[in-house]
Design a protein around this motif. Structure first.
Motif, PDB file in Angstrom:
ATOM      1  N   PHE B 170       0.802  -1.072  -0.062  1.00 39.37           N
ATOM      2  CA  PHE B 170      -0.038  -0.105   0.039  1.00 39.37           C
ATOM      3  C   PHE B 170       0.747   1.105   0.055  1.00 39.37           C
ATOM      4  CE2 PHE B 170      -2.968  -3.088   1.800  1.00 39.37           C
ATOM      5  CZ  PHE B 170      -4.283  -3.106   0.965  1.00 39.37           C
TER       6      PHE B 170
ATOM      7  N   GLU C  54     -14.073   0.234   8.108  1.00 41.43           N
ATOM      8  CA  GLU C  54     -13.225  -0.716   7.602  1.00 41.43           C
ATOM      9  C   GLU C  54     -13.810  -2.179   7.409  1.00 41.43           C
ATOM     10  OE1 GLU C  54      -9.515  -1.107   9.813  1.00 41.43           O
ATOM     11  OE2 GLU C  54      -9.421   0.977  10.412  1.00 41.43           O
ATOM     12  N   GLY C  58     -12.290  -5.688   6.180  1.00 38.46           N
ATOM     13  CA  GLY C  58     -12.215  -6.789   6.711  1.00 38.46           C
ATOM     14  C   GLY C  58     -12.976  -7.810   6.061  1.00 38.46           C
ATOM     15  N   VAL C  59     -13.690  -7.658   5.103  1.00 39.09           N
ATOM     16  CA  VAL C  59     -14.493  -8.589   4.314  1.00 39.09           C
ATOM     17  C   VAL C  59     -13.663  -9.137   3.173  1.00 39.09           C
ATOM     18  CG1 VAL C  59     -16.026  -7.331   2.780  1.00 39.09           C
ATOM     19  CG2 VAL C  59     -16.889  -9.564   3.682  1.00 39.09           C
ATOM     20  N   CYS C  60     -12.642  -8.301   2.831  1.00 37.82           N
ATOM     21  CA  CYS C  60     -12.131  -8.564   1.288  1.00 37.82           C
ATOM     22  C   CYS C  60     -11.219  -9.887   1.533  1.00 37.82           C
ATOM     23  CB  CYS C  60     -11.142  -7.444   1.269  1.00 37.82           C
ATOM     24  SG  CYS C  60     -10.210  -7.707  -0.570  1.00 37.82           S
ATOM     25  N   ALA C  62      -9.264 -11.120  -0.713  1.00 35.99           N
ATOM     26  CA  ALA C  62      -7.879 -10.770  -1.369  1.00 35.99           C
ATOM     27  C   ALA C  62      -6.958  -9.884  -0.237  1.00 35.99           C
ATOM     28  CB  ALA C  62      -8.061 -10.277  -2.608  1.00 35.99           C
ATOM     29  N   ARG C  63      -7.586  -9.316   0.789  1.00 29.41           N
ATOM     30  CA  ARG C  63      -7.022  -8.469   1.779  1.00 29.41           C
ATOM     31  C   ARG C  63      -6.311  -7.424   0.832  1.00 29.41           C
ATOM     32  NH1 ARG C  63      -9.006 -11.152   4.701  1.00 29.41           N
ATOM     33  NH2 ARG C  63      -8.571 -12.913   5.987  1.00 29.41           N
ATOM     34  N   CYS C  64      -6.923  -6.822   0.014  1.00 27.92           N
ATOM     35  CA  CYS C  64      -6.414  -5.657  -0.896  1.00 27.92           C
ATOM     36  C   CYS C  64      -6.731  -4.393  -0.596  1.00 27.92           C
ATOM     37  CB  CYS C  64      -6.929  -6.130  -2.391  1.00 27.92           C
ATOM     38  SG  CYS C  64      -8.351  -5.716  -2.722  1.00 27.92           S
ATOM     39  N   ILE C  65      -7.550  -4.148   0.547  1.00 26.24           N
ATOM     40  CA  ILE C  65      -8.209  -2.731   0.901  1.00 26.24           C
ATOM     41  C   ILE C  65      -7.520  -2.415   2.056  1.00 26.24           C
ATOM     42  CG2 ILE C  65     -10.211  -1.266   1.369  1.00 26.24           C
ATOM     43  CD1 ILE C  65     -11.834  -3.345  -0.089  1.00 26.24           C
ATOM     44  N   TYR C  66      -6.896  -1.198   2.153  1.00 33.13           N
ATOM     45  CA  TYR C  66      -6.502  -0.689   3.501  1.00 33.13           C
ATOM     46  C   TYR C  66      -7.216   0.502   3.914  1.00 33.13           C
ATOM     47  CZ  TYR C  66      -3.521   1.349   6.750  1.00 33.13           C
ATOM     48  OH  TYR C  66      -2.898   2.014   7.812  1.00 33.13           O
ATOM     49  N   VAL C  67      -7.749   0.410   4.849  1.00 40.38           N
ATOM     50  CA  VAL C  67      -8.752   1.671   5.510  1.00 40.38           C
ATOM     51  C   VAL C  67      -8.188   1.979   6.623  1.00 40.38           C
ATOM     52  CG1 VAL C  67     -10.953   2.694   5.884  1.00 40.38           C
ATOM     53  CG2 VAL C  67     -10.652   0.683   4.204  1.00 40.38           C
ATOM     54  N   GLU C  89      -6.975   2.768   0.373  1.00 39.34           N
ATOM     55  CA  GLU C  89      -6.228   2.132  -0.677  1.00 39.34           C
ATOM     56  C   GLU C  89      -6.704   0.774  -1.238  1.00 39.34           C
ATOM     57  OE1 GLU C  89      -1.986   2.530   0.087  1.00 39.34           O
ATOM     58  OE2 GLU C  89      -2.153   4.231   0.855  1.00 39.34           O
ATOM     59  N   ASN C  91      -5.531  -2.020  -3.589  1.00 35.04           N
ATOM     60  CA  ASN C  91      -4.280  -2.592  -4.461  1.00 35.04           C
ATOM     61  C   ASN C  91      -4.972  -3.309  -5.536  1.00 35.04           C
ATOM     62  OD1 ASN C  91      -2.341  -3.707  -5.501  1.00 35.04           O
ATOM     63  ND2 ASN C  91      -1.176  -4.115  -3.729  1.00 35.04           N
ATOM     64  N   ARG C  94      -4.156  -7.094  -6.564  1.00 35.03           N
ATOM     65  CA  ARG C  94      -4.761  -8.259  -5.727  1.00 35.03           C
ATOM     66  C   ARG C  94      -6.205  -8.344  -5.918  1.00 35.03           C
ATOM     67  NH1 ARG C  94      -1.204 -10.933  -1.932  1.00 35.03           N
ATOM     68  NH2 ARG C  94      -3.508 -11.436  -1.001  1.00 35.03           N
ATOM     69  N   ILE C 127      -2.081   0.770  -7.254  1.00 32.71           N
ATOM     70  CA  ILE C 127      -2.393   1.002  -5.696  1.00 32.71           C
ATOM     71  C   ILE C 127      -3.331   2.410  -5.686  1.00 32.71           C
ATOM     72  CG2 ILE C 127      -1.682   1.314  -3.407  1.00 32.71           C
ATOM     73  CD1 ILE C 127       0.977  -0.118  -4.099  1.00 32.71           C
TER      74      ILE C 127
ATOM     75  N   GLN D 105     -16.693 -15.600   2.681  1.00 34.46           N
ATOM     76  CA  GLN D 105     -15.677 -15.499   1.761  1.00 34.46           C
ATOM     77  C   GLN D 105     -15.262 -16.480   0.914  1.00 34.46           C
ATOM     78  OE1 GLN D 105     -12.732 -14.267   4.483  1.00 34.46           O
ATOM     79  NE2 GLN D 105     -13.037 -12.085   3.930  1.00 34.46           N
ATOM     80  N   PHE D 359     -20.203  -9.376   8.182  1.00 33.57           N
ATOM     81  CA  PHE D 359     -19.132  -8.806   7.199  1.00 33.57           C
ATOM     82  C   PHE D 359     -17.914  -8.717   8.082  1.00 33.57           C
ATOM     83  CE2 PHE D 359     -22.614  -7.750   4.696  1.00 33.57           C
ATOM     84  CZ  PHE D 359     -22.398  -8.361   3.437  1.00 33.57           C
TER      85      PHE D 359
END
Lengths: 411, 178, 242, 437
Positions: B170, C54, C58-60, C62-67, C89, C91, C94, C127, D105, D359
């Motif tokens: 990031f 967030e 949390g639900v993503c 792919a863990r591609c969101i950063y808040v 952000e 990414n 991902r 990103i 998921q 969620f």
């Protein structure tokens, strides 16, 4: 110069007289024109094939380079030229480098003997006058034209075979093994069906074949084309064998993409690959031209008005395009044969059929020459043909049965 | 959802305690209308052979489970829970029945007899279980890595095998991130 | 002769229609619910909808969101609530476009556009930060140099949310369940099941390849946002919520 | 097709014979990957001095291995004597990933396994989860699931038709297959928002209701299909070259299929009418009318013909679903599993809490284990889930049909030509994403 004398001297009238500067100029001009014509035709053929195949597959096809993508081949060629030229570590270096030319040069030479035009209308013998010299519209007219065709197409296989062998890799090797076997199997059928044409036209020279076919044929309506005078069977065999000789679908086992990646040219890249690619399409054009020459009367055709040689070139290309279309159509429609099925077709169907047909044509010829009863000879010939055909099929079937039995016993 | 049932925890199903019932010499665990058999390691191949004769011809599935961090599960009384469990799904196409065979494999000695001779189709499954869990199937003709490269070390689906991860990139400055 | 019949099939195709398109020149119309790159929405007063909760991160899967949320500055609040998305952000190297973030977002702050045609020349471009994700003052997604936007493509960013909005309950069919989109107001909901299950007469222009029309009440003749290359995306969709 | 007919096919003696045959190792090459890579000038098993053999690595980068399958072939000339499929090039540990993701998921993960028929993996996963939860999804959801799966089956078989044609050198077939598949994918895209990897079927129902005008869209996609299938018949089925390439190639018996665990069209091509949709019905398959197609020779041609026929059956099922699609909820109205309606979030604190809980941590599933099979286009696709009572599966195992079917390759190829190998791989129709998982 009459057609009869042309048969006797069997050569270009240009070279029969004295050789002066104009003669040399004409020869050079013809070399140049043939070279350029073939290259352009090949280029267009690649484009035509891609465009037509895409039409048959609901696609658009090349449409970026030039109008309707007509310059696509050129663009590809330029791209390939600037690509890295790879040489496998285990390659037989000299042979590997030489092989593309071995397959490229015969493709060129073949086209030299194709009559692409001439004054054939109304009993003309195909001569045209350039710079006051009489000549044929073909680069060379060797008296043994057909043999030259067979020889050149055999040489071309060396390129393929050596390319596969020298790559030092397994897929190309299998491709080259297939190529040599395929070539050997189909050469015979091709030669035999070409002999049928030789038999009815009575000449080996390509030019004279055209002259022979130019006149009016049966009942004065149909053309005197060899496809009719040989009763079509040799034509069909020649087309099938020719397709196999070209390694075009459905006989493209040599480079069967799905099995052998790209067959003999798997390891080739850059301009060497381009040469193979070009040679293949050049061969396609040339082979179509040979079909036209042997069976469809070459450039011969009616000339309603204007100079007959212009018409003849037009006729030649119309007939040529028909065959090119056929090749593309084959490719779009037919699945590929398997290696053993290809061999089966070559040895057990095409060679016996062309041989039998040749003998039958010979008998008919003899009948006509000796005033025998044509109906009787024809019937006997046909009956014998069918009997031998049935015998052959029977032999094949029993051999297959015995082979199966053997397999069962060994298991 | 006619033929799919979870393994019931005791108490959820009133009939979960009918463990006296025996089938092919092995106590039966019922879960819904599907039958689960937990044989011992020694009985395992023999049981599959017997079941095969009963019409359970198809070994649909074989997989291993690592119960390292989740010890609780239904087993007949007296059976010792191993760290691993090999679960074999059998199908009888004729009777349209499924049966599940669960074998306990101790963690310190992860060995089990191979069933390839009984069900040739278990070949790839056993290789997979060896590859991912390190369970040694004795008598398998070619017990080698199947999904992972030959030179791989470890068995990644074991619960104690670490989960590697590459941190997601990031732009935010590191100090903002937790 | 089985050998020859196939030739008819291939020959007939020469006169058939072409099913491919010269892609970068022309695009085929995109499905209404298509998942594309995300946008962060604003309210009509320009406030950002994101409250930095967030849930999306949390639900993503792919863990591609950063808040990272932060308290709203008192004098100049960014969002109507207490907190706002201080850092946001995604990414895209991902992101799998599963749109679970859209379903998770309690304020409908994150929705997806129809754009999937973006290619990067370096990882940093992939990103996306708030600067790229938050919609502009018209409520339109920002166009970045490496993205291939065509007219009309940025219009319908809330379709998947509207499709999933009733959460499976037939009782909530046709209930508007989301806050408005800047510049578009509150859009009409998808039709109820009776309507959507019915066979409708084929559209006269034959262009609507998706067969669904999210604004029944605006009449059937307008398929503007559904057609690629349609210039005036500002058709009466605007009117819906005003 | 009656049950008795099937019963007569198999008996234990034949099964035992098949087992002996399969275990005899005459078709399977047991050479390690590294050995195969180094094999140069290979001469082995020539006890009777039967000529040299060659080891050829077909793949993982090869036009007709359907992805990254690698086959180590032992060739005698062009005849394949033994072979070994080498897999794992696409292995990304998705079963382990499944343990890290919540049940919510989960479908995004499993849908990436069989990327040609993603909805079936989602379905198996969802059914397994639901069976652990002990819930039954609403009727409309079941019918939607069936509809989507059948459309997906069509698109998957279209992909088979395309690749099968291509593998045998019929290039036009490839594009015709993709042409039809594209229309079906457009429908899937209109419903799920994605062409593949849909994440549409989820525990508790489906992600979204069918879109407005779905019926017209679907009819537009499937109405031309019967005619197109006729065209395929003309182009391929009736073509003697095509028949020669496929008939008798890669034959297998019912008993061998049973012994190997091979399912799907391969099993049905041998004459065993085994289709989970009919024999162990799930969803509402017992309420629709369709035929289970079987072959009689178990060869590549039968497998091709069965898939062609199954497309017609799928169209038949779809038409029945179109007539009978019920109204109602498309997700279970269980607050613990399904997030609350969006309109409720603003009104109800409870709804908001449920929304947040679902969620963030997902929903908890009671401890237990479940194996649920569905009939995917390639055979039995099963999902085995062990739950420890948390919101993540403790163990999630997918029994991929391609993975199991792939081990029939050496037996199918044994004694055939190299060109047959291509036909055989194609007729097994493996999807490497599912094989390697």
């Amino acid at each position: 110069m009459s057609a009869a004398t042309a048969v006797v001297i069997a050569g270009d009238p240009l070279l029969s007289g004295e050789v002066d500067l104009a003669t040399i100029g004409i020869v050079l001009l013809k070399v140049l024109v043939t070279f350029v014509l073939l290259l352009v035709a090949t280029m267009l053929m690649v484009w035509f094939e891609r465009k037509l195949v895409s039409d048959m597959q609901n696609r658009i096809g090349p449409n970026r380079a030039g109008p309707f993508g007509i310059l696509q081949t050129l663009a590809d060629g330029i791209k390939l030229f600037f690509k890295e030229n790879l040489m496998p570590e285990r390659a037989e270096r000299r042979v590997y480098a030489l092989a593309p030319f071995l397959s490229f040069v015969p493709a060129f030479l073949l086209f030299a003997i194709i009559p692409i035009g001439g004054n054939f209308a109304d009993g003309g013998d195909g001569t045209v006058t350039i710079f006051g010299k009489e000549t044929y519209l073909q680069l060379a007219d060797p008296p043994i034209g057909i043999l030259f065709v067979l020889a050149m197409s055999s040489i071309a296989v060396y390129g393929v075979m050596l390319a596969g062998w020298s790559s030092g890799s397994k897929y190309p090797l299998l491709g080259s093994v297939r190529a040599s076997a395929q070539m050997v199997s189909y050469e015979a059928a091709m030669g035999l069906s070409a002999m049928a044409v030789v038999l009815v036209t009575g000449t080996l020279s390509t030019h004279n074949m055209v002259v022979e076919q130019a006149g009016p044929g049966l009942w004065g309506i149909l053309p005197n084309w060899a496809i009719l005078t040989t009763l079509a069977v040799p034509f069909v065999i020649f087309v099938i064998a020719g397709t196999a000789e070209l390694n075009r679908p459905p006989f493209d086992l040599v480079e069967a993409e799905q099995e052998l990646v790209a067959g003999f040219n798997t390891e080739y890249s850059s301009i060497r690959f381009a040469l193979f690619f070009l040679a293949e399409f050049m061969n396609t054009v040339t082979m179509s031209a040979i079909f036209v020459t042997l069976f469809l009367g070459g450039p011969a055709g009616p000339a309603p008005w204007g100079p007959a040689w212009v018409w003849s070139i037009g006729w030649f290309f119309v007939k040529l395009v028909c065959f090119l279309f056929m090749f593309v159509w084959f490719r779009a429609t037919l699945p590929r044969l398997r290696y053993d099925q290809l061999m089966h077709l070559g040895w057990k169907v095409l060679i016996p059929a062309s041989l039998g047909w040749l003998l039958m044509l010979g008998a008919i010829r003899l009948t006509l020459d000796n005033d025998w009863n044509p109906a009787l000879v024809g019937t006997i010939g046909l009956v014998l043909f069918l009997v031998f055909w049935a015998l052959l099929r029977g032999a094949n079937a029993s051999a297959a049965a015995r082979r199966e039995l053997d397999e069962e016993l060994t298991v | 959802m006619n033929d799919d049932q979870g393994e019931a925890t005791p108490g959820d199903h009133p009939d979960a305690d009918v463990e006296v019932e025996m089938l092919h010499g092995v106590p039966v665990l019922h879960s819904g209308d599907q039958v689960t058999l937990p044989p011992s390691r020694e009985e395992y191949v023999e049981l599959l052979e017997r079941l095969r004769e009963q019409g359970f011809w198809v070994c649909v599935d074989l997989c291993a489970v690592d119960y390292l961090t989740h010890p609780g599960r239904t087993l007949p009384p007296g059976m010792e829970a191993g760290r691993f469990e090999v679960v074999v799904g059998l199908l009888s196409p004729e009777r349209r029945e499924r049966i599940r065979v669960r074998v306990q494999v101790p963690g310190e000695d992860p060995r089990l007899d191979s069933i390839v001779r009984v069900h040739p189709g278990a070949d790839v499954h056993e290789r997979e279980a060896w590859d991912l869990f390190g369970i040694d199937f004795e008598g398998h003709p070619d017990l080698s890595r199947i999904l992972l490269p030959d030179e791989w070390v470890g068995h990644p689906l074991r619960k104690d095998s670490p989960v590697g991860s590459i941190p997601v990139q990031f732009k935010a400055p590191q100090e903002l991130r937790r | 002769m089985g050998y020859l019949e196939g030739f008819k099939v291939t020959f007939a195709q020469i006169f058939g229609e072409r099913v491919t398109t010269p892609y970068p020149k022309e695009k085929t119309p995109k499905a209404l619910r298509q998942h594309g790159r995300h946008v962060l929405n604003r309210y009509e007063d320009g406030m950002e909808k994101c409250i930095g909760c967030e849930l999306c991160a949390g639900v993503c899967p792919a863990r591609c969101i950063y808040v990272r949320g932060a308290d709203n500055p008192m004098d100049d609040p960014v969002s109507p609530g207490e907190r706002y998305g201080y850092v946001y952000e995604i990414n895209y190297l991902r992101c799998i476009h599963c749109d679970l973030c859209v379903e998770a977002c309690p304020t409908e702050a994150i929705t997806e556009s129809k754009l999937f045609e973006f290619s990067f020349t370096n990882r940093a471009d992939a990103i996306y930060t708030k600067a790229e994700l938050v919609v502009d003052d018209e409520g339109m997604p920002r166009h970045l140099p490496w993205e291939d936007w065509r007219p009309g493509e940025e219009v319908d960013t809330s379709a998947w949310m509207r499709a999933t909005a009733p959460s499976g309950s037939a009782a909530y069919e046709g209930v508007v369940a989301w806050s408005g989109e800047l510049g578009f107001g509150v859009r009409a909901p998808e039709a109820d099941q009776v309507t959507r299950d019915a066979i409708t007469p084929p559209p006269s222009d034959g262009h609507d390849d998706h067969g669904h029309d999210d604004h029944d009440d605006h009449g059937h003749d307008d398929h503007g946002h559904d057609d690629h290359g349609h210039e005036d995306h500002g058709h009466d969709d605007h009117g819906g919520g005003h | 097709m009656s049950t008795t007919e099937r019963d007569s096919v198999t008996d234990l003696a034949a099964l035992d014979a098949a087992r002996v045959r399969l275990n005899s190792d005459e078709a399977v090459l047991r050479m390690s990957q590294t050995e195969a890579e180094e094999a140069e000038g290979y001469r082995a098993p020539t006890q009777e001095g039967l000529g040299e053999r060659m080891i050829m690595n077909m793949g993982p980068q090869h036009p007709s291995t359907h992805g990254v399958l690698r086959l180590v072939l032992e060739l005698d000339g062009e005849t394949i004597t033994r072979s070994k499929p080498v897999i794992g090039y696409l292995h990304t540990g998705m079963e382990r990933t499944g343990e890290e993701l919540t049940y919510l998921q989960g479908p995004t993960n499993v849908t990436r396994m069989d990327y040609a028929s993603p909805l079936f993996t989602e379905l198996a996963f969802s059914l397994a989860t639901e069976s652990l939860l002990g819930i039954e999804v609403p009727e409309r959801a079941q019918w939607i699931r069936m509809l989507m799966c059948e459309v997906n089956r069509l698109s998957s078989h279209m992909l088979f038709m395309a690749t099968n044609g291509m593998d045998l050198g019929a290039v036009s077939m490839m594009l015709y297959g993709w042409r039809e598949r594209e229309e079906l994918l457009r429908f899937l895209e209109a419903v799920t928002g994605l062409r593949m990897n849909h994440n549409y079927i989820r525990p508790g129902g489906v992600a979204a209701d069918l879109p407005d005008g779905w019926r017209d869209h679907l009819l537009r996609a499937i109405d031309p299909l019967p005619e197109r299938l006729e065209e395929f018949d003309t182009l391929m089925t009736g073509q003697p070259i095509w028949q020669n390439r496929l008939q008798g190639v890669g034959a297998i018996t019912t008993e061998e299929c049973y012994s190997l665990g091979v399912t799907g069209p391969i099993l049905r091509s041998t004459g065993a009418a085994w289709d989970l949709r009919r024999d162990m019905p799930y969803l509402r398959y017992e309420e629709v009318d369709f035929d289970v197609l079987v072959g009689s020779f178990g060869d590549s041609f039968d497998r091709y013909a069965i898939r062609l026929g199954e497309m017609r059956e799928s169209i038949r099922i779809i038409r029945q679903i179109l007539d009978r699609m019920p109204s109602g909820d498309y997700r279970i109205q269980d607050k613990k599993v399904t997030p609350p309606p969006r309109a409720r979030i603003d009104e109800s604190m409870e709804a908001l809490i449920h929304h947040f809980k679902i969620f963030t941590e997902g929903f908890k599933v009671p401890a237990g284990e479940a194996y649920v099979p569905v009939e995917s286009p390639r055979g039995e696709l099963g999902c085995y889930i062990v739950s420890d009572g948390s919101a993540h599966p403790y163990r999630m195992h997918i029994r991929g049909p391609s993975f199991v079917n792939l081990q029939s390759l050496p037996h199918l190829m044994h004694g055939g030509f190299l060109a047959d190998a291509v036909a055989v791989i194609s007729s097994v129709d493996p999807i490497m994403g599912e094989v390697d998982r």
